[in-house]
Scaffold this motif. Structure first.
Motif, PDB file in Angstrom:
ATOM      1  N   LEU A  90      -9.548 -12.559 -21.925  1.00 40.66           N
ATOM      2  CA  LEU A  90     -10.281 -13.631 -20.889  1.00 40.66           C
ATOM      3  C   LEU A  90      -9.066 -12.701 -20.076  1.00 40.66           C
ATOM      4  O   LEU A  90      -9.977 -12.858 -18.767  1.00 40.66           O
ATOM      5  CB  LEU A  90     -11.229 -14.260 -20.638  1.00 40.66           C
ATOM      6  N   ASP A 122     -17.186 -14.216 -17.626  1.00 43.25           N
ATOM      7  CA  ASP A 122     -16.019 -14.559 -18.643  1.00 43.25           C
ATOM      8  C   ASP A 122     -17.154 -14.216 -19.928  1.00 43.25           C
ATOM      9  O   ASP A 122     -16.585 -13.618 -21.078  1.00 43.25           O
ATOM     10  CB  ASP A 122     -15.273 -15.602 -19.068  1.00 43.25           C
ATOM     11  N   VAL A 153     -18.358 -10.993 -20.831  1.00 46.62           N
ATOM     12  CA  VAL A 153     -17.133  -9.809 -21.302  1.00 46.62           C
ATOM     13  C   VAL A 153     -16.994  -9.866 -22.750  1.00 46.62           C
ATOM     14  O   VAL A 153     -16.727  -9.079 -23.659  1.00 46.62           O
ATOM     15  CB  VAL A 153     -15.799 -10.364 -20.638  1.00 46.62           C
ATOM     16  N   SER A 154     -16.822 -11.626 -22.934  1.00 46.25           N
ATOM     17  CA  SER A 154     -16.864 -11.678 -24.602  1.00 46.25           C
ATOM     18  C   SER A 154     -17.570 -11.434 -25.312  1.00 46.25           C
ATOM     19  O   SER A 154     -17.264 -11.295 -26.921  1.00 46.25           O
ATOM     20  CB  SER A 154     -16.756 -13.148 -24.096  1.00 46.25           C
ATOM     21  N   ARG A 169      -9.837  -7.971 -21.174  1.00 51.12           N
ATOM     22  CA  ARG A 169     -11.522  -8.210 -20.806  1.00 51.12           C
ATOM     23  C   ARG A 169     -11.648  -6.993 -20.816  1.00 51.12           C
ATOM     24  O   ARG A 169     -11.617  -5.985 -22.509  1.00 51.12           O
ATOM     25  CB  ARG A 169     -11.064  -8.279 -19.097  1.00 51.12           C
ATOM     26  N   HIS A 170     -12.424  -6.163 -20.053  1.00 51.02           N
ATOM     27  CA  HIS A 170     -13.523  -4.748 -20.338  1.00 51.02           C
ATOM     28  C   HIS A 170     -12.123  -3.721 -21.556  1.00 51.02           C
ATOM     29  O   HIS A 170     -12.883  -3.146 -22.011  1.00 51.02           O
ATOM     30  CB  HIS A 170     -13.611  -4.697 -18.884  1.00 51.02           C
ATOM     31  N   ARG A 171     -10.994  -3.638 -21.134  1.00 49.23           N
ATOM     32  CA  ARG A 171     -10.000  -2.876 -21.782  1.00 49.23           C
ATOM     33  C   ARG A 171      -9.593  -3.314 -23.273  1.00 49.23           C
ATOM     34  O   ARG A 171      -9.397  -2.377 -23.536  1.00 49.23           O
ATOM     35  CB  ARG A 171      -8.403  -2.648 -21.195  1.00 49.23           C
ATOM     36  N   ARG A 206     -13.326  -7.486 -29.067  1.00 46.22           N
ATOM     37  CA  ARG A 206     -13.720  -9.125 -28.209  1.00 46.22           C
ATOM     38  C   ARG A 206     -14.418  -9.716 -28.435  1.00 46.22           C
ATOM     39  O   ARG A 206     -14.245 -11.044 -27.744  1.00 46.22           O
ATOM     40  CB  ARG A 206     -14.180  -8.234 -27.014  1.00 46.22           C
ATOM     41  N   GLY A 260     -19.042  -8.602 -25.483  1.00 49.55           N
ATOM     42  CA  GLY A 260     -19.584  -7.324 -25.437  1.00 49.55           C
ATOM     43  C   GLY A 260     -19.904  -6.846 -24.159  1.00 49.55           C
ATOM     44  O   GLY A 260     -19.782  -5.389 -24.671  1.00 49.55           O
ATOM     45  N   ALA A 261     -19.832  -7.265 -23.504  1.00 48.60           N
ATOM     46  CA  ALA A 261     -20.541  -6.240 -22.638  1.00 48.60           C
ATOM     47  C   ALA A 261     -19.907  -5.345 -21.933  1.00 48.60           C
ATOM     48  O   ALA A 261     -18.798  -5.386 -21.218  1.00 48.60           O
ATOM     49  CB  ALA A 261     -21.493  -6.966 -20.981  1.00 48.60           C
ATOM     50  N   SER A 262     -20.016  -4.101 -21.266  1.00 46.01           N
ATOM     51  CA  SER A 262     -19.326  -3.215 -20.279  1.00 46.01           C
ATOM     52  C   SER A 262     -19.151  -3.630 -18.856  1.00 46.01           C
ATOM     53  O   SER A 262     -20.021  -4.236 -18.636  1.00 46.01           O
ATOM     54  CB  SER A 262     -20.317  -1.606 -21.151  1.00 46.01           C
ATOM     55  N   ARG A 263     -18.691  -2.434 -18.253  1.00 46.25           N
ATOM     56  CA  ARG A 263     -19.035  -2.862 -16.957  1.00 46.25           C
ATOM     57  C   ARG A 263     -19.753  -2.924 -16.058  1.00 46.25           C
ATOM     58  O   ARG A 263     -20.218  -3.229 -15.204  1.00 46.25           O
ATOM     59  CB  ARG A 263     -17.690  -2.140 -16.381  1.00 46.25           C
TER      60      ARG A 263
END
Lengths: 231, 301
Positions: free
Chosen positions: A51, B190, B193-194, A70-72, A78, B196-199
């Motif tokens: 993160l 956070d 994101v952890s 993170r998103h990358r 993740r 698995g959510a996309s932007r």
């Protein structure tokens, strides 16, 4: 195997919070990380959970170095981590009902069809009654919300659990219940655990191995470590 | 604080009563403001929706025998310098102005929210580039930019809408970006994101719902401003064609007769502009107090 090698990380390149920290968690192992407030252990936990991108150092996940954060980071990488934070109020979206909160990772990864089976099962595991599931975060107590946050962390069946001061704001019985849930999950799946905290007694009884911050980041001692508020 | 403590120790009952009295008075002006504003907005909306279908108006018909009559029974608001009934033209004008105001404010808010959320959610060089663009556009006086845009088209309602919308998304973009930036550092992002959510999912599911109250408030506050801009453009002769009734063209046409002592062709369109503006601003003020988190938690308790 989760290996952190010589990690330097922080929120300002000139004044890193973590310097040269190294830590290893074997599969199925529970490692407790002890440290005083503001020493950077939460930042290290965020690095371990992909993160927060470190300024230097390598993170090896099953022997392969991680290059993106993170998103990358690839989604499979993740979601291999389940993260529980210290403050349930801040780590729950105030607009989502508890059932949506727990189901959110399933929706985000396109596994909606598992929701009807998985969410009630997990809610039962962490000790949330069905009437609590329809409430929003401001309508439940901190302990109940932290139970939901733990359920959210477990919903994708992660191989690694990162518990960042998970029980710091809770009473003894809730702490015991949450630790029992984590241990049951680990016994069932063989997941590794990195538990961050400042309660030596709890970590000693919970984890296979407890390491102190001074042995993780020996270089951090002499440098003036800036305390980041809230972390 | 010290005063009240002292008072409380001296006469607890009296101080308590004074406190409660003050709170009740504030609450009653609050509800009064809400009710008056809501009633005015409702009357305005009903007037502009119901009157035009019921009473047809030929925008170009003139009756020179009835020119510049003062307010009376047959013409409650009087007539203008070519004998047209002012009440009817004011309602028609308000309809056009409100249409322009609402459509332009909504468009501006959608553009602003999209730009602000993109800048805030992506961060980094995208954020810097987009915000420099916003600064560049906002460094040009927006009325001037609006005049420039409207002058490129033939006069009509839609060029005015486009011009107002394209010059008013900047403040919304700034508000939304600031709000997104503050939400972005929360631990629940956070956790997403952890999980698995996309932007895109983080933005749509967690960030945008958080900024929608602010964006909605910005849109409501924008409606009166957009109405004023429509009137200003029409007053300058750039907005709507002069025979079309709009509050701006009405005031502009009445300028000459005001100097000759006929006050009504200017006063009534002016009131029609000011009263809905104040009503909408009053409603927005009540809403702003509602979405203030501290206030909202009080309401929940």
């Amino acid at each position: 195997m989760l290996e952190l090698r010589a990690i330097t990380a922080g929120y300002d390149r000139r004044a890193p919070v973590v310097r040269d920290a190294s830590l290893t968690v074997a599969p199925g192992e529970a490692v407790g990380l002890l440290g005083p407030s503001g020493c950077g252990k939460s930042t290290l936990a965020r690095v371990a959970a992909l993160l927060h991108r470190p300024d230097a150092g390598t993170l090896l996940l099953d022997g392969t170095p991680v290059r993106h954060w993170r998103h990358r980071a690839p989604r499979a990488q993740r979601t291999a981590f389940g993260v529980v934070f210290q403050q349930p109020r801040l780590s729950a979206d105030p607009r989502l009902r508890l059932t949506d909160l727990i189901a959110e990772p399933l929706r985000a990864t396109g596994r909606r069809e598992e929701i009807p089976a998985r969410v009630p099962e997990l809610a039962d595991t962490v000790g949330l009654t069905p009437d609590l599931l329809t409430r929003r975060p401001h309508e439940v107590s901190d302990g109940q919300l932290q139970r939901a946050c733990l359920a959210r962390a477990l919903v994708l069946r992660p191989r690694w659990l990162i518990c960042d001061e998970m029980t710091a704001m809770l009473d003894a019985s809730t702490t015991a219940a949450l630790v029992a849930v984590v241990e049951d999950y680990r016994a069932a799946t063989g997941a590794g655990l990195l538990a961050v905290g400042h309660d030596r007694i709890l970590l000693d009884r919970w984890c296979d191995r407890t390491v102190h911050w001074d042995t993780v980041a020996p270089a951090g001692k002499e440098g003036a470590v800036p305390a980041t508020p809230g972390r | 604080m010290a005063d009240t403590t002292v008072e409380k120790t001296n006469a607890t009952g009296a101080a308590g009563a004074a406190w409660r009295g003050h709170g009740a008075a504030r609450r009653s002006t609050h509800t009064l403001r809400l009710r008056v504003s809501a009633a005015l907005v409702a009357v305005t909306a009903l007037a502009v929706l119901l009157v035009p279908p019921l009473v047809q108006l030929d925008q170009q018909a003139v009756d020179l025998s009835a020119k510049l009559l003062p307010p009376g029974w047959s013409h409650p608001f009087g007539t203008d310098d070519v004998g047209r009934d002012l009440l009817l033209r004011c309602v028609y004008g308000l309809r056009v102005s409100l249409l322009v105001g609402v459509v332009a404010a909504l468009t501006a808010t959608v553009i602003g929210t999209a730009v602000g959320a993109t800048a805030g959610a992506l961060g980094g060089w995208v954020d810097r580039a987009v915000m420099r663009l916003v600064d560049t556009v906002s460094s040009v006086p927006h009325l001037l930019l609006g005049i420039f845009i409207v002058a490129m088209f033939r006069p009509g309602v839609w060029p005015v809408v486009v011009s107002v919308a394209l010059t008013h998304w900047l403040s919304t973009a700034r508000i939304v970006r600031a709000e997104v930036l503050s939400l972005r550092s929360r631990p629940y992002i956070d956790a997403a994101v952890s999980g698995g959510a996309s932007r895109w999912r983080v933005a749509v599911r967690h960030l945008l719902p958080g900024v929608l109250p602010q964006a909605g408030l910005a849109a409501v506050l924008m409606i009166p401003h957009a109405m004023w801009h429509e009137s200003a453009l029409s007053f300058l002769g750039l907005g709507l064609p002069t025979h079309t009734a709009s509050l701006g063209t009405l005031i502009q046409g009445a300028r000459g007769s005001l100097l000759a002592g006929q006050w009504w062709p200017t006063l009534f369109p002016g009131l029609f502009l000011i009263i809905p503006t104040l009503a909408i601003a009053g409603l927005a003020g009540v809403w702003r107090e509602r979405i203030n988190p501290r206030r909202r938690s009080e309401l929940m308790l």
